[in-house]
Design a protein around this motif. Structure first.
Motif, short mmCIF file in Angstrom:
data_model
loop_
_atom_site.label_atom_id
_atom_site.label_comp_id
_atom_site.label_asym_id
_atom_site.label_seq_id
_atom_site.Cartn_x
_atom_site.Cartn_y
_atom_site.Cartn_z
N ASN A 21 0.80 -1.23 0.00
CA ASN A 21 0.00 0.00 0.00
C ASN A 21 0.84 1.28 0.00
OD1 ASN A 21 0.95 0.45 2.59
ND2 ASN A 21 -1.02 0.20 3.61
N GLU A 22 2.17 1.16 0.09
CA GLU A 22 2.97 2.38 0.26
C GLU A 22 2.89 3.29 -0.96
OE1 GLU A 22 7.04 1.40 0.98
OE2 GLU A 22 7.31 0.28 -0.87
N ALA A 23 2.79 2.73 -2.16
CA ALA A 23 2.71 3.58 -3.35
C ALA A 23 1.45 4.45 -3.31
CB ALA A 23 2.73 2.73 -4.61
N ALA A 24 0.36 3.88 -2.81
CA ALA A 24 -0.90 4.62 -2.75
C ALA A 24 -0.89 5.68 -1.65
CB ALA A 24 -2.07 3.66 -2.53
N ARG A 25 -0.01 5.55 -0.67
CA ARG A 25 0.01 6.48 0.46
C ARG A 25 1.04 7.60 0.31
NH1 ARG A 25 -3.09 4.95 4.74
NH2 ARG A 25 -3.57 2.72 5.03
N VAL A 26 1.83 7.56 -0.75
CA VAL A 26 2.91 8.54 -0.88
C VAL A 26 2.38 9.97 -0.92
CG1 VAL A 26 4.69 9.41 -2.45
CG2 VAL A 26 4.59 6.98 -1.92
N GLU A 27 1.36 10.22 -1.74
CA GLU A 27 0.83 11.58 -1.85
C GLU A 27 0.31 12.07 -0.50
OE1 GLU A 27 -2.46 14.12 -4.48
OE2 GLU A 27 -1.94 12.04 -5.03
N TRP A 28 -0.40 11.17 0.21
CA TRP A 28 -0.90 11.52 1.55
C TRP A 28 0.26 11.85 2.49
CZ3 TRP A 28 0.39 8.62 5.88
CH2 TRP A 28 -0.24 9.00 7.08
N LEU A 29 1.34 11.05 2.43
CA LEU A 29 2.48 11.26 3.32
C LEU A 29 3.18 12.58 3.01
CD1 LEU A 29 4.36 10.33 5.55
CD2 LEU A 29 5.58 8.93 3.86
N ASP B 115 11.37 2.65 1.03
CA ASP B 115 11.86 3.54 -0.04
C ASP B 115 10.86 4.64 -0.37
OD1 ASP B 115 14.43 2.17 -1.10
OD2 ASP B 115 12.99 0.54 -0.99
N ALA B 116 9.58 4.28 -0.42
CA ALA B 116 8.55 5.27 -0.80
C ALA B 116 8.43 6.37 0.24
CB ALA B 116 7.21 4.57 -0.99
N ALA B 117 8.63 6.03 1.53
CA ALA B 117 8.55 7.04 2.58
C ALA B 117 9.70 8.03 2.46
CB ALA B 117 8.56 6.38 3.95
N VAL B 118 10.89 7.52 2.18
CA VAL B 118 12.04 8.40 2.01
C VAL B 118 11.84 9.29 0.78
CG1 VAL B 118 14.51 8.46 1.48
CG2 VAL B 118 13.63 6.88 3.21
N ALA B 119 11.32 8.72 -0.31
CA ALA B 119 11.03 9.51 -1.50
C ALA B 119 10.02 10.61 -1.19
CB ALA B 119 10.52 8.61 -2.62
N ALA B 120 9.02 10.29 -0.37
CA ALA B 120 8.01 11.29 -0.01
C ALA B 120 8.64 12.43 0.79
CB ALA B 120 6.89 10.63 0.81
N ALA B 121 9.55 12.10 1.72
CA ALA B 121 10.22 13.13 2.51
C ALA B 121 11.08 14.04 1.63
CB ALA B 121 11.07 12.47 3.60
N LEU B 122 11.74 13.44 0.65
CA LEU B 122 12.54 14.24 -0.28
C LEU B 122 11.64 15.18 -1.08
CD1 LEU B 122 15.03 11.52 -1.56
CD2 LEU B 122 15.57 13.46 -0.08
N GLU B 123 10.50 14.66 -1.54
CA GLU B 123 9.57 15.50 -2.30
C GLU B 123 9.01 16.62 -1.43
OE1 GLU B 123 5.33 15.14 -4.74
OE2 GLU B 123 6.51 13.33 -4.33
N ALA B 124 8.76 16.31 -0.16
CA ALA B 124 8.21 17.32 0.75
C ALA B 124 9.26 18.32 1.20
CB ALA B 124 7.59 16.63 1.97
#
Length: 291
Positions: free
Chosen positions: A70-78, A104-113
């Protein structure tokens, strides 16, 4: 208290290592982070609740399921949560996130944020196995979980077959016997260590060659999760020996050609050159046959 410089920066992602078996393998800093963050991203919320309960840390509504499905679906929310200033801890069921675990997706989300990514170091099965193995720790290469099919495994291992380093892999109990057998076929009978149930009640380190470990596993059975550590430094010695042998053959081939130009028969030239350069006569004969 969380680091003041991080708190003042707003949102933050803490990448947190958690115990791999023994729940006492926690740091005071990890406990502080888990107490104070706004959200805890969990591979399995049930597993994380056990850790929090052990240290009397309330979970409330902070636990959020975040795993490979489910991490890919939660990236935008994160990304939105981090941009709003939420402090988020990322944990997996055991060990360090991203090392053969989600994250990996959580780290990518933090970088985007555009928020800080702060590691909270701690337990890691691969490092625990490596340092207790008795095999050289530098250099080492972590290969994670290998493919399940024989042909895929051969392709997977090919870039590392001749690498003079310690190789580290994870494997499940029902596949570890195959892994040992395939490694012996691909690398030769290298020194290796099987580490299982690290930090748990039945922790064990079996040491021997790959063939010896395969036999022991057949006798005693496979139980628990395994870390397989292989000393592949013999690969360098074998490559060097092969290069030296090829150099001797090259000299011997030139010697055969010179002797034949002087009038010797092929057979006699091969005999003299093989004796002079210490190479196998039959192979030298075949290499110098003229079509």
């Amino acid at each position: 208290m969380l680091e003041e410089q991080v708190k003042s920066a707003g949102g933050c992602l803490y990448v947190c290592s958690t115990p791999i078996g023994n729940l006492r393998d926690v740091s005071l800093r990890l406990l502080d982070v888990l107490r104070e963050v706004d959200l805890i991203l969990c591979e399995d919320t049930r597993q994380t609740r056990k850790l929090l309960a052990r240290y009397e840390i309330p979970s409330g509504e902070r636990l959020v399921s975040f795993h490979e499905h489910n991490e890919a679906a939660r990236v935008e929310w994160l990304v939105g949560q981090l941009r709003e200033g939420r402090r988020v801890a990322l944990v997996t069921d055991a060990g360090t996130p991203i090392i053969s675990d989600p994250g990996d997706a959580a780290v990518a989300a933090a970088l985007e944020a555009g928020v800080p990514i702060v590691p909270v170091p701690g337990p890691s099965a691969l490092l625990a196995a490596l340092v207790a193995s008795g095999l050289p720790a530098t250099p080492f290469v972590y290969l994670g979980f290998p493919p399940r099919s024989r042909s895929d495994f051969a392709r997977f291992l090919a870039p590392y077959r001749h690498l003079p380093a310690t190789l580290v892999m994870y494997e499940a109990p029902h596949r570890v016997a195959n892994l040992l057998h395939w490694l012996a076929e691909e690398l030769g009978d290298r020194r290796a260590v099987l580490a299982k149930e690290i930090t748990k009640l039945h922790e064990a380190f079996w040491r021997g060659t790959l063939a010896e470990l395969e036999r022991r596993l057949a006798e005693e059975g496979a139980r628990g999760e395994y870390v397989v550590v292989i000393d592949n430094r013999g690969a360098q010695a074998e490559d060097d020996a092969h290069e030296r042998e090829e150099a001797r053959f090259a000299e011997a081939v030139r010697e055969v050609e010179r002797l034949m130009e002087e009038g010797l028969s092929h057979k006699e030239a091969v005999k003299r050159a093989s004796d002079a350069h210490g190479v196998k006569r039959r192979e030298l004969y075949n290499r110098t046959l003229r079509g």
